[in-house]
Motif scaffolding. Structure first.
Motif: not given
Length: 206
Positions: A48, A119, A122, A125-126, A168, A172, A178, A183
């Protein structure tokens, strides 16, 4: 006169790039450093961080070089030769907005874990990635808001932001990626939460 104008534009854009890159790195640093102190799991994996540093920082950062001259650039007094690159509140911005990004990432992490969202990593990270996209749009000018500049006045930057957002979303929602990026798909509510938290950065900077 043309050389002075171009020199001022280049210096402005160097400041914008440094502001963007160092604020993003500050946000990553606060996120990783504060999580264990708050008894939270490690929020980001090495893949990441690598993605953020190479893609999220790289593409929009390079596109900032195409930012046109700001209005009134030739009405400014000469800049003192000894003035620091970080003058006019720049280092305070780097620390403050970086801390805000870190707080948003840790906030969504704590919320997702408390509500049983597997999750959560994720989501962190997002939020980190989209916060940097919001930030780069807000720092295009030190004196004018984005709605006055217009999104189309720097098309390379707009293209870089849209491309980064699309990449991005691919990380996802494309199952093939993944295992590589560790993710998981987000629900619509989770994605909207990430978008909403990221927009806070844009509103604060503006």
């Amino acid at each position: 006169v043309a050389a002075v104008r171009e020199g001022r534009r280049i210096f402005d854009n160097i400041r914008k790039f440094v502001r963007y890159a160092m604020t993003g790195n500050s946000g990553e640093l606060w996120t990783i450093f504060l999580a264990p102190l708050l008894l939270l799991p490690i929020p980001l994996l090495p893949i990441h961080i690598l993605w953020v540093n190479l893609v999220t920082d790289g593409l929009p950062g390079l596109a900032l070089a195409a930012e046109p001259s700001e209005r009134g650039i030739m009405q400014r007094p000469p800049r003192p030769p000894t003035e620091s690159l970080f003058a006019h509140g720049m280092w305070q911005h780097i620390l403050g907005i970086g801390l805000l990004i870190g707080a948003l990432c840790l906030g969504v992490q704590a919320w997702a874990i408390a509500h049983g969202h597997p999750n959560w990593q994720t989501m962190v990270f997002t939020v980190l990635t989209l916060s940097q996209m919001a930030h780069v749009l807000a720092i295009r000018s030190e004196s004018e808001p984005l709605w006055r500049l217009g999104l189309g006045s720097n098309r390379p930057l707009l293209a870089a932001v849209l491309l980064t957002f699309a990449l991005q979303m691919a990380i996802i929602y494309w199952p093939v990626l993944h295992p590589i990026f560790k993710t998981q798909s987000l629900s619509l509510v989770e994605l909207l939460l990430c978008l909403g938290l990221s927009s806070v950065v844009w509103m604060v900077v503006e």
